[in-house]
Design a protein around this motif. Sequence first.
Motif: not given
Length: 400
Positions: A90-92, A149-154, A132-133, A98-100
């Motif tokens: 999850p988000t941690v 958001s796309a980067k996290a899912y990709i 992740q975001l 923006e992205n980890a």
Amino acid sequence: MHQGLKRGSTRAVVRRALLVAVLGAMALAISGIAAGVASAETTWLCKPGIANNPCESSLTSTTEFANGATLPENAKDNPNAPIDCFYVYPTVSSQFTENANLEIGPEERQIAIDQASRFSQTCKVYAPIYPQLTIPAINTPGGITPEGSAKAYIGVLTAFEEYLAVYNHGRGFVLIGHSQGALMLEQLVKEQIDTNSALRKQLVSAILLGGNVLVPKGKTEGGSFKTVPSCQVAGQTHCVVAYSSFLKEPPNPSFFGRVSSPLLGGTVTEEEVKKDEVLCVNPSVFVQGNSAGPLLRYESTTPFPGLLGPYVKAPKGSTPWVSMPGQYTGQCERANGATWLQLTDVGGPADKREQIAEVLGPLWGTHLEDVNVALGNLVGLTALQSGVYQLEGLIQIGRA
């Protein structure tokens, strides 16, 4: 955000970050802008054979009972487990982007211990580091973008593709995700598994907690997924386990347990609210229904690092884990448009074990406890599902 940030402000940041992470994932589901992006080699947080694997850390636990008695528990991981688990955390992240990035930080290591390591008793755990975001990103106006958001899912998608191509070798797998991790896996199931009969056969189950999976009212499939049903009997395979936990009926509005939740991006229609409900599968009972069952709660005794640290209550103990069986029961409840896993404290007035609280406020319920309050039940469920899955394979071989 700085170290001098006040506690109240930090709580607001944590709440908003989790919300934005969810909304970003939903925006991705609508936009589909992830298509055609090149993959990169995955950084693995957990993978069999890597050094310092947090998913193969000590499982030694102290079992605490309501009367104050204790017993040692010396569980071990199973290096010969017949199935795999693909875990998305999850988000941690407390990183100020923006992205980890793809570095393995203390938050990622500890959440893998807290949520995924005990599944090593029943499966070989694979967990990718993904971009992740992050929590601090939402401090900046416009800090969360569709591209982020796309980067996290990709990151999750390419890791899953690498897992299938390099490490899976046709084995059955369990998907495990919580919060942002659950939403990423929901999108993955929709795109990669729901319409792929071969992958559906390999899917032992999907454990998607705190992610508002939807089903039509009174139905076991449909809604979020077209062909992957919800699990209705312990040991059922190729199905989904999902719930959000609360100590009482979720307020209206709330972030979980309601179809009209802001976590769904505010795009649901009145017809959808009337037609659908948030899925609740109770991991504490053998057959789904209205009955309550005992929850097998496991908590890590290691304090959680980073911005979530003040809100993750680690009990004191002399072992890496403390278990508190029979402290809470779980029961799927439906009332006033909400569906949730009701946590009821049944330990009694003499029970001094650490209680569960709504540390992020009533809109979130007991979101941070979704996994650990039933961790023993979920691990046991995957063990049973694994056995059934292996039996299904033998039957298919016999028919060939």
